[in-house]
Structure formats: C-alpha cells, structure tokens
Scaffold this active site. Structure first.
Site, mmCIF file in Angstrom:
data_model
loop_
_atom_site.group_PDB
_atom_site.id
_atom_site.type_symbol
_atom_site.label_atom_id
_atom_site.label_comp_id
_atom_site.label_asym_id
_atom_site.label_seq_id
_atom_site.Cartn_x
_atom_site.Cartn_y
_atom_site.Cartn_z
ATOM 1 N N LYS A 192 12.632 -19.858 -14.822
ATOM 2 C CA LYS A 192 11.695 -18.742 -14.922
ATOM 3 C C LYS A 192 10.938 -18.622 -13.604
ATOM 4 O O LYS A 192 10.341 -19.604 -13.151
ATOM 5 C CB LYS A 192 10.714 -19.033 -16.078
ATOM 6 C CG LYS A 192 10.120 -17.786 -16.699
ATOM 7 C CD LYS A 192 9.427 -18.137 -18.010
ATOM 8 C CE LYS A 192 8.671 -16.954 -18.575
ATOM 9 N NZ LYS A 192 8.044 -17.261 -19.865
ATOM 10 N N ARG B 229 0.071 -11.389 -30.597
ATOM 11 C CA ARG B 229 -0.552 -10.099 -30.295
ATOM 12 C C ARG B 229 0.139 -9.032 -31.139
ATOM 13 O O ARG B 229 -0.029 -8.996 -32.341
ATOM 14 C CB ARG B 229 -0.437 -9.785 -28.796
ATOM 15 C CG ARG B 229 -1.396 -10.569 -27.942
ATOM 16 C CD ARG B 229 -0.971 -10.587 -26.508
ATOM 17 N NE ARG B 229 0.304 -11.288 -26.372
ATOM 18 C CZ ARG B 229 0.905 -11.545 -25.228
ATOM 19 N NH1 ARG B 229 0.385 -11.116 -24.107
ATOM 20 N NH2 ARG B 229 2.034 -12.223 -25.190
ATOM 21 N N HIS C 225 -5.695 -16.196 -23.666
ATOM 22 C CA HIS C 225 -5.325 -17.601 -23.876
ATOM 23 C C HIS C 225 -6.570 -18.439 -24.205
ATOM 24 O O HIS C 225 -6.557 -19.275 -25.102
ATOM 25 C CB HIS C 225 -4.691 -18.196 -22.607
ATOM 26 C CG HIS C 225 -3.360 -17.624 -22.234
ATOM 27 N ND1 HIS C 225 -3.086 -17.134 -20.982
ATOM 28 C CD2 HIS C 225 -2.211 -17.475 -22.942
ATOM 29 C CE1 HIS C 225 -1.835 -16.728 -20.926
ATOM 30 N NE2 HIS C 225 -1.277 -16.910 -22.104
ATOM 31 N N SER D 275 -0.262 -11.952 -19.223
ATOM 32 C CA SER D 275 -0.242 -12.456 -17.846
ATOM 33 C C SER D 275 0.472 -11.468 -16.926
ATOM 34 O O SER D 275 0.041 -11.239 -15.791
ATOM 35 C CB SER D 275 0.450 -13.813 -17.788
ATOM 36 O OG SER D 275 -0.250 -14.751 -18.563
HETATM 37 P P1 ADP Z 1 5.193 -18.088 -22.953
HETATM 38 O O1 ADP Z 1 5.712 -17.892 -21.569
HETATM 39 O O2 ADP Z 1 5.609 -19.384 -23.584
HETATM 40 O O3 ADP Z 1 5.330 -16.918 -23.874
HETATM 41 P P2 ADP Z 1 2.438 -17.428 -22.347
HETATM 42 O O4 ADP Z 1 1.707 -18.184 -21.303
HETATM 43 O O5 ADP Z 1 2.807 -16.024 -22.027
HETATM 44 O O6 ADP Z 1 3.635 -18.336 -22.755
HETATM 45 O O7 ADP Z 1 1.584 -17.446 -23.682
HETATM 46 C C1 ADP Z 1 1.337 -18.626 -24.414
HETATM 47 C C2 ADP Z 1 0.955 -18.252 -25.823
HETATM 48 O O8 ADP Z 1 -0.265 -17.504 -25.824
HETATM 49 C C3 ADP Z 1 1.984 -17.377 -26.545
HETATM 50 O O9 ADP Z 1 2.031 -17.743 -27.909
HETATM 51 C C4 ADP Z 1 1.418 -15.972 -26.379
HETATM 52 O O10 ADP Z 1 1.838 -15.118 -27.428
HETATM 53 C C5 ADP Z 1 -0.073 -16.268 -26.478
HETATM 54 N N1 ADP Z 1 -0.866 -15.222 -25.820
HETATM 55 C C6 ADP Z 1 -0.745 -14.729 -24.583
HETATM 56 N N2 ADP Z 1 -1.662 -13.764 -24.338
HETATM 57 C C7 ADP Z 1 -2.386 -13.644 -25.487
HETATM 58 C C8 ADP Z 1 -3.483 -12.794 -25.908
HETATM 59 N N3 ADP Z 1 -3.980 -11.868 -25.112
HETATM 60 N N4 ADP Z 1 -3.965 -12.945 -27.162
HETATM 61 C C9 ADP Z 1 -3.407 -13.887 -27.994
HETATM 62 N N5 ADP Z 1 -2.390 -14.698 -27.668
HETATM 63 C C10 ADP Z 1 -1.884 -14.584 -26.431
#
Ligand code: ADP
Length: 160
Positions: A42, A91, A18, A129
């Site tokens: 969620k 990703r 992130h 996460s």
């Molecule tokens: P959500 O629950 O809305 O999917 P996340 O907190 O999991 O939100 O992720 C927020 C954004 O960051 C999403 O677009 C996700 O694809 C991106 N993201 C999460 N981890 C990574 C990573 N390792 N590399 C690039 N983008 C990421």
C-alpha cells in the site's frame, strides 16, 4: 479487570474521526493498542514511523494507549498482547462490505478475538484520511479535521 483491545489501521494520517473512535473505545478497555499497519503493497504519504509519531503526539495525554506498528496479521498481534477485541470504526454503508469481510475473516483466523464496531459521530462521517490529504495538497484548511500535530506535518509534506 477490563479486557485489552487493538485498534488497527493505516492512519495515513490520523484524523479527528480516528481520535473520536479511540476516545470512545478507551473506557471499555484496560489498554488500547493503536497499531499502524506496515504494508509494503500500500503506498502511503507518511512512513510508518511518521504515522506512529503523529499518533503518539496526539494521544500523549491518554493513559492506557500504546502506539506501535505491526507487520502481518492483526489477530497475531492481538494474541501477542493478549487482546480479546479488535476496534474498527464505521462511517457510511460503503465501509460495511469491507469491514464485514475483514471481521469475518479475522474470526475465522482466531475465534477468540471479537471485532467491535463504533459508529462514527455525525460530524466525522465525511472525514477520511484520503480526503484530508487531497484538501491539504490543494492548500485547503484542514485544521478542524485533524489534530494540530498532523496539520503541521501535512503542511510540511506539501510545502516540499
Ligand atoms: P484501513 O486502511 O485499515 O481502512 P484507516 O486508517 O483508514 O484504516 O481506518 C482505521 C479504522 O478507522 C477503520 O475501521 C475506518 O473505518 C475507521 N475510520 C476512519 N475514519 C473514520 C471516521 N471519520 N469515523 C469513524 N471511523 C473512521
């Protein structure tokens, strides 16, 4: 004047993946609002307040970053802060379906807000996460995947 963007997500918790997206997006915008979704449906490990605080701690050296939580639609929040872009990270191909659907729906809701994707760096490709939580729960070393503030919080959570 550069445009304003929002970077929405659950951030449960924030990872180095992130942060990488955030840092790469930042130069293109005057302000980047990192907005933590308050979604009662969620189930999350961390409360909204904990997630916001961890992000604030990890980004406190960055000017032009605002961290807060939001309820409701991302496009409504974007309108409120006059943002013209939604930042998301991509990703694997497995992210694509969901992200494409989300971006299309958001454009239907508000055509003035454009979703912009940043492709992950190779070294963050496998960081999510949920994987981090799993590793931390089982006592694995997560120090290279998350900021130190998050590592500490995860350790605290699973010590209890
Ligand atoms: P959500 O629950 O809305 O999917 P996340 O907190 O999991 O939100 O992720 C927020 C954004 O960051 C999403 O677009 C996700 O694809 C991106 N993201 C999460 N981890 C990574 C990573 N390792 N590399 C690039 N983008 C990421």
């Amino acid at each position: 004047m550069k445009p304003i963007a929002v970077y929405p997500g659950s951030f449960d918790p924030l990872t180095n993946g992130h942060i990488d997206i955030l840092k790469r997006a930042l130069p293109f915008f005057s302000v980047l609002h990192v907005i933590v979704a308050e979604n009662a449906d969620k189930s999350t490990l961390f409360t909204v307040e904990e997630r916001v605080n961890m992000i604030k701690e990890a980004t406190n050296s960055e000017k032009n970053v605002v961290v807060t939580s939001f309820k409701g639609l991302v496009v409504d929040y974007a309108k409120k802060v006059k943002a013209s872009a939604i930042i998301r990270g991509l990703r694997a191909v497995s992210d694509f379906d969901y992200e494409f659907q989300l971006a299309t729906m958001n454009r239907r809701l508000d055509a003035d807000v454009e979703t912009i994707f940043f492709a992950t760096r190779g070294k963050y490709f496998y960081i999510s996460s949920s994987a981090i939580k799993d590793i931390a729960k089982n006592g694995g070393d997560i120090s290279s995947f998350v900021p130190s503030a998050v590592e500490l919080k995860l350790k605290e959570k699973f010590r209890k």
